[in-house]
Design a protein around this motif. Sequence first.
Motif, mmCIF file in Angstrom:
data_model
loop_
_atom_site.group_PDB
_atom_site.id
_atom_site.type_symbol
_atom_site.label_atom_id
_atom_site.label_comp_id
_atom_site.label_asym_id
_atom_site.label_seq_id
_atom_site.Cartn_x
_atom_site.Cartn_y
_atom_site.Cartn_z
ATOM 1 N N GLU A 80 0.811 -1.270 0.123
ATOM 2 C CA GLU A 80 0.071 0.264 -0.006
ATOM 3 C C GLU A 80 1.078 1.389 0.070
ATOM 4 O O GLU A 80 1.751 1.431 0.994
ATOM 5 C CB GLU A 80 -0.851 0.094 1.261
ATOM 6 N N ILE A 81 0.711 1.883 -1.061
ATOM 7 C CA ILE A 81 1.594 3.060 -1.137
ATOM 8 C C ILE A 81 1.425 4.144 0.020
ATOM 9 O O ILE A 81 2.554 4.817 0.579
ATOM 10 C CB ILE A 81 1.378 3.843 -2.545
ATOM 11 N N GLY A 82 0.166 4.304 0.225
ATOM 12 C CA GLY A 82 -0.187 5.306 1.305
ATOM 13 C C GLY A 82 0.809 4.999 2.752
ATOM 14 O O GLY A 82 1.306 6.009 3.110
ATOM 15 N N ALA A 83 0.863 3.895 3.059
ATOM 16 C CA ALA A 83 1.704 3.610 4.258
ATOM 17 C C ALA A 83 3.045 3.867 4.089
ATOM 18 O O ALA A 83 3.710 4.332 5.022
ATOM 19 C CB ALA A 83 1.180 2.152 4.809
ATOM 20 N N LEU A 84 3.612 3.428 2.997
ATOM 21 C CA LEU A 84 4.777 3.526 2.787
ATOM 22 C C LEU A 84 5.250 4.860 2.778
ATOM 23 O O LEU A 84 6.390 5.378 3.297
ATOM 24 C CB LEU A 84 5.313 2.819 1.465
ATOM 25 N N VAL A 85 4.578 5.769 2.135
ATOM 26 C CA VAL A 85 4.541 7.426 2.071
ATOM 27 C C VAL A 85 4.684 7.780 3.223
ATOM 28 O O VAL A 85 5.840 8.820 3.679
ATOM 29 C CB VAL A 85 3.645 8.010 1.032
ATOM 30 N N ARG A 86 3.672 7.461 4.215
ATOM 31 C CA ARG A 86 3.775 8.272 5.609
ATOM 32 C C ARG A 86 4.954 7.771 6.445
ATOM 33 O O ARG A 86 5.473 8.607 7.202
ATOM 34 C CB ARG A 86 2.394 7.659 6.175
ATOM 35 N N ASP A 87 5.363 6.356 6.021
ATOM 36 C CA ASP A 87 6.542 5.899 6.935
ATOM 37 C C ASP A 87 7.939 6.574 6.504
ATOM 38 O O ASP A 87 8.652 7.065 7.443
ATOM 39 C CB ASP A 87 6.894 4.263 6.939
ATOM 40 N N GLN B 258 12.043 11.067 7.440
ATOM 41 C CA GLN B 258 12.545 12.511 7.026
ATOM 42 C C GLN B 258 12.227 13.437 7.863
ATOM 43 O O GLN B 258 12.777 14.823 7.693
ATOM 44 C CB GLN B 258 12.370 12.680 5.552
ATOM 45 N N GLN B 259 11.381 13.328 8.817
ATOM 46 C CA GLN B 259 10.885 14.704 9.500
ATOM 47 C C GLN B 259 11.772 15.269 10.404
ATOM 48 O O GLN B 259 11.942 16.629 10.344
ATOM 49 C CB GLN B 259 9.885 14.284 10.263
ATOM 50 N N SER C 33 13.395 23.932 9.298
ATOM 51 C CA SER C 33 11.991 24.567 9.157
ATOM 52 C C SER C 33 11.190 24.405 8.006
ATOM 53 O O SER C 33 10.504 25.475 7.252
ATOM 54 C CB SER C 33 12.172 25.974 9.522
ATOM 55 N N LEU C 34 11.422 23.284 7.283
ATOM 56 C CA LEU C 34 10.509 22.967 6.028
ATOM 57 C C LEU C 34 9.147 22.523 6.254
ATOM 58 O O LEU C 34 8.921 21.797 7.105
ATOM 59 C CB LEU C 34 11.450 21.906 5.146
ATOM 60 N N THR C 35 8.199 22.756 5.488
ATOM 61 C CA THR C 35 6.997 22.438 5.665
ATOM 62 C C THR C 35 6.952 21.010 4.521
ATOM 63 O O THR C 35 6.994 21.336 3.396
ATOM 64 C CB THR C 35 5.871 23.383 5.083
ATOM 65 N N GLY D 26 11.567 26.343 3.075
ATOM 66 C CA GLY D 26 10.777 25.866 1.922
ATOM 67 C C GLY D 26 9.826 25.055 2.312
ATOM 68 O O GLY D 26 9.298 24.714 3.221
ATOM 69 N N ARG D 27 9.413 24.125 0.916
ATOM 70 C CA ARG D 27 7.921 23.357 1.298
ATOM 71 C C ARG D 27 8.501 21.956 0.099
ATOM 72 O O ARG D 27 9.050 22.120 -0.901
ATOM 73 C CB ARG D 27 6.938 23.822 0.581
ATOM 74 N N VAL D 28 7.968 20.925 0.793
ATOM 75 C CA VAL D 28 8.213 19.601 0.322
ATOM 76 C C VAL D 28 6.779 18.874 0.120
ATOM 77 O O VAL D 28 6.354 18.804 1.446
ATOM 78 C CB VAL D 28 9.266 18.653 0.713
ATOM 79 N N THR D 29 6.343 18.494 -0.769
ATOM 80 C CA THR D 29 5.051 17.647 -0.939
ATOM 81 C C THR D 29 5.504 16.399 -1.487
ATOM 82 O O THR D 29 6.282 16.297 -2.592
ATOM 83 C CB THR D 29 4.025 18.424 -1.600
#
Length: 832
Positions: free
Chosen positions: A685-692, A697-698, A705-707, A744-747
């Motif tokens: 499941e891509i969603g779970a992997l993305v959140r992990d 990287q948080q 101070s990146l969003t 900056g911002r990362v999405t």
Amino acid sequence: MVQVGSTAGTTGADGRLSDAARLRRLADTGLLDAAPCPSLDRLARAAAHQVRTAAAQISLIAADRRVVAGQAGPAVRHTFCRLVVDSDAPLLVSDARTDDRVAGHPALGNGVIAYAGFPVRSGDGYPLGAFCVLHDQPRDWEPRDLLLVEDLAAAAQTEIRLRAEARTARRLQGVLDACQDAYVSIDLNGAVQAWNAAAERLFGYPVADALGRQVSALIIPERFRPAHEAGLARLRAGHPSVLAGGRVELAARNRAGGEFPIEMTLQVDGELYHAFLHDITAKHRAATGRELRLAVARALADATSAEQAADGTLAAVAHALGWAFGEFWQADDEAGRIARVGHWISPEHDLSAVTADRPFSVPHGVGLAGHIWATGTGLWAPEVADDPRLLMRRDQIRQAGLHSAIGLPIRSADRILGVLLLFSVEVEEPDAEVLELLDGVCGQLGRYFERRRAEDLALALAAARRDFDRVIEQVEDYVWTVEVRPDGSIHPVYGSPGGRLVIGPPADHPDLADAMDGRVHPDDRAAAEELPRKVLAGEAAENEVRMIGPDGAVRWIWTRAIPRREGGRLLVDGISTDVTDRRQLAEQRERLLTDQREQNDRLRRLDRLKDELVALVSHELRNPLGAIRNYAEELLLDDTLSADQRHLTEVIDKHSAHMQNLVDDLLDMARLEDGSLRITPAPIEIGALVRDVLQSQQPAAAGKSLTVAADAPEHLAVRADPTRLRQVLDNLLSNAVKYTPSGGRVTITAERVADEVRVTVTDSGIGIPDDQYDLLFDRFFRASNAIKQGIKGTGLGLAITKTIVEAHGGRITAAPATGGGCCFTVALPALQ
């Protein structure tokens, strides 16, 4: 009406009774054969009642009969009315039995004893009949009774006159309505007094709407109204009309506001002015058509180029029609575009918004010209800026004040050569006659361009022939034509001067077969014999054989021959070229290619050795680095270390970890390239992997101070190796954090598109120069701006990422992000 009596008993002086003018006036009343007239009956009853007589009559006297137009009391067959008309004077009879004037008259037999009659006259004084009162007893007529009868006779006279005038007016109106020309009558104040059916058809106003209104408001264009009012003022001042008695051409307008030319004939009748108006639009158009065709013919005759012809035609057409702007577009079938090569602008208008000095072109089917070219049909757009077929210059056309447009194709046979466009500052409704006229002009242009094209082709052909001759004289090839006779013999037709250099002496036009047969190398004779065999069979053929020259030198000669039929003759066109140098170059090229292949093999071996060395070094470094990291971690657990010792141990651990990651990347690259890296796919499941990955990287993102934002829905699955896919996302997200400045911002987003799942990582970082995107996934490549800013890296992460993604049957792309930064997209097959 009642017809009674006869001619008996008249005075015999019937000159007045038979007068043709009087009889015409009588016939004009319409009462001789009309139905009873109630108004005249009422007058007769009033007379009989007021005078107290037995009867009263209003009689009209024709040449051979008497017609009672109105009566009261019993009908009386004979009266003395003919005597009243004959004498054109009143007749008073108190007792007819004793009156010599009526002795023996038949009226006596009808009981007419007392009679008082007064003439009833036409408007111009002709006696038409008599108004009389009758009594069957003698009677002395009292003056007041006679005055009353006379007054009633005058009233009857007026009624008859009005009927006559109305009948004449109806008859005249009928004539005018049947007239093909419009008839308009006005008074000195310009008010309409008469308006026939033709005027209604011509100008669009019914009679009821036109009568009494100012003629200027109905049919005179606004710009001419001041002159019209000035003319009426001169007429009211007593000056004669300068327009009466002749034919003059004027401009008129109809109810819809359309303007057109008319021819007017004006007649003056007292204070009334009668105008007969004829629409001469067709006449003007015929004249305009003749003048336009002549002007176009003159412009085409004076033109020295297609552009001049187009400009001259545009000027003639736009001037003749009164349109403000014209364009000529020339079609290029090969390029699939149509270009504006000429235009004409009315000096009265500023149309710089749509003309521009630079020429321009549009693709097939685009814009007004492209649409006409594509459809092959003309169009007339009353409001072209609102036409969906014109999408390119709508704002400029509105700014220039243009409204209507005409577009027509210019044809030659079944091909469209160009498009003629005309624009007007007025709203013009479609007019079939104008389109027909312009279609003829386009036909003239088409014939001119076709004729011009034929002339240009002839000139180009002649120039090409001269150039060909000059070139042939300079080349060392032998260009030739021979004729093959029915008996198989070959006879030369044409041979270029280069034959001496290729085939050799002795003749300018040698017998090709003999020359070739005598000089072909023995090893190439079979190939040489194949060429004439194919040519005689009607096939094009070529060969390359060695020939031995008179000097004993061996030359390679390439020959190509193409047969053709012309008027029953078999001709063969050919070229023979000395290709000895080419053969030598080809041999040299083969040697060079052999050398190049050997060099490539050596380079591949070196590259393989390099990869093996990298793998070997990486493998040998992996174990020592692991031991160093383990000992460093053990030391960090010792609480007795001093601050300096702990700092040095942390530095050892950090740098050994960095070297271990580099070694891992090198090993991964080596495995990926030699195919030993294993991919073990499983549903993910891509969603779970993305959140992990985002959570890992948080800390680094928070330190700058990146969003960081993610949008990855649940139940979005792919089949992939979890470890390797995480490696891909870690690489992309860590790069985004590394290359994005503080604040900056990362999405990171995930979505399904058709049969793919696409994961996109976007940052607002330093970006990549546009010319370096193609190198981004190469090993060891680093962007120039990252190097300048001192951002560390190995240049292996994206190369490994791309190889892993492609191993899963997916793809990865990179592009500039909106507003700066980069956007990486990984597309993998979705789990069905």
